[in-house]
Scaffold this active site. Structure first.
Site, PDB file in Angstrom:
ATOM      1  N   THR A  55      67.710  12.900   1.261  1.00  9.61           N
ATOM      2  CA  THR A  55      68.088  14.301   1.079  1.00  9.61           C
ATOM      3  C   THR A  55      69.409  14.637   1.745  1.00  9.61           C
ATOM      4  O   THR A  55      70.185  15.440   1.236  1.00  9.61           O
ATOM      5  CB  THR A  55      66.979  15.216   1.628  1.00  9.61           C
ATOM      6  N   THR A 114      63.779  11.107   4.893  1.00  8.36           N
ATOM      7  CA  THR A 114      62.865  11.326   6.009  1.00  8.36           C
ATOM      8  C   THR A 114      61.475  10.736   5.793  1.00  8.36           C
ATOM      9  O   THR A 114      60.790  10.412   6.763  1.00  8.36           O
ATOM     10  CB  THR A 114      62.716  12.828   6.298  1.00  8.36           C
ATOM     11  N   ASP A 115      61.033  10.578   4.551  1.00  4.52           N
ATOM     12  CA  ASP A 115      59.649  10.202   4.314  1.00  4.52           C
ATOM     13  C   ASP A 115      59.280   8.833   4.878  1.00  4.52           C
ATOM     14  O   ASP A 115      58.154   8.617   5.317  1.00  4.52           O
ATOM     15  CB  ASP A 115      59.335  10.234   2.806  1.00  4.52           C
ATOM     16  N   LYS A 147      56.844  11.207  11.386  1.00  7.99           N
ATOM     17  CA  LYS A 147      57.028  12.453  10.647  1.00  7.99           C
ATOM     18  C   LYS A 147      55.665  13.117  10.523  1.00  7.99           C
ATOM     19  O   LYS A 147      54.782  12.617   9.825  1.00  7.99           O
ATOM     20  CB  LYS A 147      57.631  12.193   9.267  1.00  7.99           C
TER      21      LYS A 147
END
Length: 415
Positions: free
Chosen positions: A88, A164-165, A241
């Site tokens: 992202t 980020t995942d 996360k």
């Protein structure tokens, strides 16, 4: 109607109002809504009314595309290598659908974040251009080699831009593969640049500041609160996360973050000791045994679920509580161990460590050859097992050692 006009669009009973944006296809309209989101609308049967002409300077908003970075070399500044893998933070809007897609390379990020200017000299490099759900151990190896090459070429710090995942997997893998004399800082963005609440600028700026600091290890730098005040610095092997969309989604498990970057003051502070800049010799051990699976135990789960693991070199199990599975799993696990598979036990609990010496089930698992992974996070344990299988003579014993800060000395949160 032209790009820049404020329009009202109705199609299929759904109404949208906003600014018409450029579209890469003739079949779709792209409308920027008041909240900053973009929506793609199929032109078929769409009723469009122009509310106001030329309210948005689309050409100025897109200025910079295709231009080279204006950030110039300064002998007085450190050199930071920006390595892009996609995600992202390096995404732009797909004008066919209104969604974001990974399209920017590292030079685009410099143009998109002008606040980076004057903080360092930059080198841009693209290792991959993918969303992080498509990350693979093969890309981990390519990334580790690229980081090694950048440091060998004189980079004073490295910032890795990553989705980020799956960032926690990649960051922990690099922590095992790479001995670094300079900071290697992972950062990303929970919200894309087209959203008013985007965290891409602050995360990128704070990551660069961390890459200039005197701590030499693999770190993750993301928002430390829901406000634009500080970024938290997490050790790569202890971060997770823990929220799907909050800007402060990343947390250090079992401890507080090891440091923080004050966005306004532009200062970096660490609360725990660690390797200092220059004290570790640069080294790379990129080999991984990728035949490793992470299995989550659930009540009533059929032991036959392990049948597909017969040829696996390693298995990480997320057990319950102290590291347990159902009794009828034990014989199947023992058969895997007897065939040469390293089976490591972790816990589904976010805090604490496994201990298979408390209950009968745990003792039976130890007798079956299961290796306790302490308080290593399941995701980190998966990357670690891949690495020790390829690099250690006794991988089972290595799973009980702290190699990159993945095992903590205490089982309760500590400073």
């Amino acid at each position: 109607m032209n790009p820049g006009d404020r329009v009202h669009v109705e199609r299929g009973g759904v109404e949208n109002e906003g600014v018409l944006m450029p579209s890469t296809t003739a079949d779709h309209l792209v409308v920027k809504l008041r909240g900053g989101y973009n929506v793609g609308i199929d032109r078929d049967d769409a009723a469009v009314e122009v509310l106001e002409r030329d309210v948005y300077d689309v050409e100025s908003a897109g200025a910079g595309e295709g231009e080279s970075s204006k950030i110039e070399f300064d002998d007085d500044l450190p050199t930071v290598s920006l390595i892009s893998t996609g995600g992202t933070i390096a995404s732009t809007v797909d004008y066919r659908t209104g969604a974001v897609t990974a399209q920017f390379d590292a030079e685009d990020v410099l143009r998109a974040v002008p606040d980076l200017a004057g903080r360092a000299n930059y080198r841009g490099r693209v290792v991959a251009n993918i969303l992080s759900e498509n990350m693979t151990p093969a890309v981990w190896r390519d990334l580790a080699s690229a980081v090694h090459e950048e440091i060998e070429a004189g980079a004073d710090g490295v910032v890795v831009m990553h989705g980020t995942d799956t960032m926690q997997y990649t960051a922990s893998a690099l922590a095992f593969m790479l001995d670094t004399p300079v900071p290697v800082v992972f950062t990303g963005s929970q919200r894309s640049a087209d959203r008013p609440s985007s965290d891409n600028v602050m995360n990128a700026v704070c990551a660069v500041e961390a890459a200039k600091a005197d701590r030499a290890e693999v770190l993750v730098c993301m928002h430390g609160s829901s406000s634009d005040d500080v970024c938290a610095l997490h050790r790569a092997t202890r971060v997770r996360k823990n929220h799907t969309s909050r800007r402060d989604a990343f947390e250090t498990v079992g401890a507080t973050p090891i440091g923080r970057v004050d966005y306004d003051a532009e200062t970096v502070a660490f609360r725990r000791d660690g390797p200092e800049r220059g004290e570790t010799d640069l080294d790379l051990a990129p080999d991984l045994e990728t035949s490793v699976e992470l299995v989550k135990f659930t009540p009533g789960m059929n032991p036959a679920a392990l049948d597909h693991l017969d040829d696996a070199a390693g298995v990480v199990i997320e057990g319950t509580g102290l590291g347990h599975v159902a009794t009828d799993w034990i014989d199947r696990i023992e058969a895997l161990v007897d065939d040469g598979t390293v089976v490591a036990m972790t816990s589904q609990c976010l805090e604490g460590r496994v201990c298979d010496r408390v209950y009968d089930t745990g003792r039976d698992l130890l007798d079956a050859g299961v290796v306790e992974a302490g308080d290593t996070l399941p995701e980190t344990a998966t990357a670690k097992l891949m690495w020790v299988l390829a690099n250690r003579a006794d991988p089972a014993a290595a799973m009980g050692e702290s190699i990159a800060g993945e095992l903590q000395p205490r089982s309760v949160p500590w400073l």
